[in-house]
Design an enzyme around this catalytic site. Structure first.
Site, PDB file in Angstrom:
ATOM      1  N   ARG A   1      -4.907  26.247  22.954  1.00  0.00           N
ATOM      2  CA  ARG A   1      -4.448  25.095  23.741  1.00  0.00           C
ATOM      3  C   ARG A   1      -2.951  24.875  23.503  1.00  0.00           C
ATOM      4  O   ARG A   1      -2.198  24.583  24.423  1.00  0.00           O
ATOM      5  CB  ARG A   1      -5.233  23.818  23.383  1.00  0.00           C
ATOM      6  CG  ARG A   1      -4.585  22.548  23.925  1.00  0.00           C
ATOM      7  CD  ARG A   1      -5.475  21.305  23.919  1.00  0.00           C
ATOM      8  NE  ARG A   1      -6.315  21.173  22.761  1.00  0.00           N
ATOM      9  CZ  ARG A   1      -5.898  20.823  21.528  1.00  0.00           C
ATOM     10  NH1 ARG A   1      -4.621  20.546  21.303  1.00  0.00           N
ATOM     11  NH2 ARG A   1      -6.747  20.736  20.528  1.00  0.00           N
TER      12      ARG A   1
ATOM     13  N   TYR B   1       2.339  15.092  49.373  1.00  0.00           N
ATOM     14  CA  TYR B   1       0.930  15.493  49.309  1.00  0.00           C
ATOM     15  C   TYR B   1       0.054  14.272  49.001  1.00  0.00           C
ATOM     16  O   TYR B   1       0.387  13.467  48.117  1.00  0.00           O
ATOM     17  CB  TYR B   1       0.761  16.582  48.238  1.00  0.00           C
ATOM     18  CG  TYR B   1      -0.672  16.914  47.959  1.00  0.00           C
ATOM     19  CD1 TYR B   1      -1.534  17.274  49.003  1.00  0.00           C
ATOM     20  CD2 TYR B   1      -1.200  16.859  46.669  1.00  0.00           C
ATOM     21  CE1 TYR B   1      -2.864  17.573  48.758  1.00  0.00           C
ATOM     22  CE2 TYR B   1      -2.527  17.164  46.418  1.00  0.00           C
ATOM     23  CZ  TYR B   1      -3.360  17.516  47.470  1.00  0.00           C
ATOM     24  OH  TYR B   1      -4.676  17.802  47.228  1.00  0.00           O
TER      25      TYR B   1
ATOM     26  N   ASP C   1       9.242  18.464  43.643  1.00  0.00           N
ATOM     27  CA  ASP C   1       8.087  19.335  43.854  1.00  0.00           C
ATOM     28  C   ASP C   1       8.552  20.489  44.738  1.00  0.00           C
ATOM     29  O   ASP C   1       8.855  20.298  45.915  1.00  0.00           O
ATOM     30  CB  ASP C   1       6.958  18.524  44.507  1.00  0.00           C
ATOM     31  CG  ASP C   1       5.671  19.326  44.640  1.00  0.00           C
ATOM     32  OD1 ASP C   1       5.756  20.561  44.836  1.00  0.00           O
ATOM     33  OD2 ASP C   1       4.593  18.721  44.583  1.00  0.00           O
TER      34      ASP C   1
END
Ligand code: P1T
Length: 390
Positions: A57, A109, A181
């Site tokens: 992780r 989005y 983005d």
């Protein structure tokens, strides 16, 4: 990354970096393809003496290769991979303190809107939607509590383009950070950090992966302090991608430049069809001179991308019919892969923005133009418009 230093690395061309950066042959076996490293844990030579990886992780060799590769393409010093675009976005918002406002460009989005307005806002992180094409209004109506300006350029689904450099100048004077983005443009067409953005985010599910077979997210930053905080959250909250998913994105990115060139070329053929078609009202594509933000796009993008949106003269029902009438274009959400997709944003990807300042027109159709043969795409969409568009 081999023996080259950062400067030498950045002088190489885009595709050379996409194919080699982060991906030196495996030192043990000579394997040319980055191995998929499934081990969750890594042996230590003594307590606390590890060889760069401890627990998967916190860090994984396949993920590390992907992070180096895409960071290089974004001209960023640091890259962080995530389990999805929204996981990446969620981690970025954790940079804020409660009470700090997010200014969100007024087209984005639907899932990003939902995350900001329905997840973080109730926790004490205010937000407002702003028209980022109006720079005077941005500067003059700036709320005192802004911590972050968040924009897509081109936007999803209206493909509006914003001047990253100008927005960053306004935000930085007021101590806010700018998140761009870059999903629609990709680093091949636009590198927001060079334009002054602080953070770049991607849905790697789209053009980076490029084949509709992996969900992923990515964050690129230059600033060491931002990287340290994001890396902390990446590990502490743990929204990391699986090694196999990292491998798929890593493989997809190798062909990003050739795919993007073809996406752009095919998009132009589709725009030519739409501009002359009697069933079509408005065509939204950043290359068109009257498109909102065309000047910004021409300034900061290498080309105009593979996404095209348009409205249908006969209204919502006709738009729904057209979206369901193609055969090469597949009716489906998502974008950015080799196959062409068609969708109705109002009822599909942007349904969550209904009734908000980010609501999209109901006669709008969005196309993700793939890399099939342009003539087949033009015939398919032309037939659908002739049959169902009136
Ligand atoms: O789906 P995910 O990988 O979590 O990425 C979210 C996301 C973030 N940013 C942009 C600009 C996006 O378009 C998306 C996802 N968009 C779609 C699924 C879509 O069809 O528009």
């Amino acid at each position: 990354m081999g023996d080259l230093d950062d400067e030498q690395q950045r002088e190489r061309g885009f595709s050379t970096r996409a194919i080699h950066d982060g991906q030196a042959p495996d030192p043990t076996t000579g394997a040319v393809v980055t191995p998929i490293s499934l081990s969750t844990t890594f042996a230590q030579d003594g307590v606390g003496q590890h060889r760069g990886f401890e627990y998967s992780r916190s860090g994984n060799p396949t993920r590390h290769a992907l992070e180096a590769q895409v960071a290089s393409l974004e001209q960023a010093r640091h890259g962080l991979a995530f389990a999805s675009g929204l996981a990446a976005e969620d981690t970025i918002i954790r940079l804020l303190r409660p009470g700090q406002r997010i200014l969100l460009g007024n087209d984005a989005y639907g899932g990003t809107f939902r995350l900001i307005a329905n997840v973080w806002s109730p926790l004490g992180y205010p937000w407002s939607a702003v028209d980022l094409t109006d720079l005077d209004a941005l500067a003059n109506d700036w709320p005192d509590d802004v911590g972050m300006v968040w924009l897509e350029t081109p936007t999803n689904p209206l493909l509006t383009c914003f001047d990253i450099e100008a927005i960053a100048a306004i935000a930085h004077e007021r101590d806010a950070i700018v998140v761009v983005d870059n999903t629609f443009a990709t680093p091949f067409l636009q590198q927001p950090l060079i334009q002054g953005a602080d953070v770049v985010v991607h849905s790697a599910t789209k053009y980076l992966g490029g084949h509709s077979d992996v969900v992923g997210g990515f964050v690129a930053v230059d600033d060491d302090a931002l990287e340290e905080r994001l890396r902390f959250h990446q590990n502490a909250a743990g929204a990391v991608p699986a090694p196999f998913d990292c491998y798929l994105v890593l493989r997809g990115v190798k062909t990003l430049a050739v795919r993007m060139d073809r996406h752009c070329e095919n998009a132009r053929a589709i725009v030519d069809l739409l501009v002359g078609h009697p069933a079509v009202d408005r065509v939204l594509y950043p290359q068109l001179p009257d498109h909102p933000g065309h000047k910004a796009a021409a300034k900061q993008m290498r080309d105009f991308g593979g996404m095209v949106s348009f409205t249908v003269r006969a209204g919502r029902d006709a738009a729904m019919r057209v979206a369901a009438s193609t055969s090469v274009f597949t009716l489906a959400e998502s974008l950015g892969a080799v196959e062409s997709l068609i969708e109705h944003p109002g009822a599909m990807t942007h349904a969550s923005a209904s009734g908000s300042p980010l609501e999209v027109p109901d006669d709008l159709i969005r196309l993700s133009v793939g890399i099939e043969d342009a003539a087949d795409l033009v015939t398919d969409l032309g037939d659908a418009l002739d049959r169902a568009g009136r």
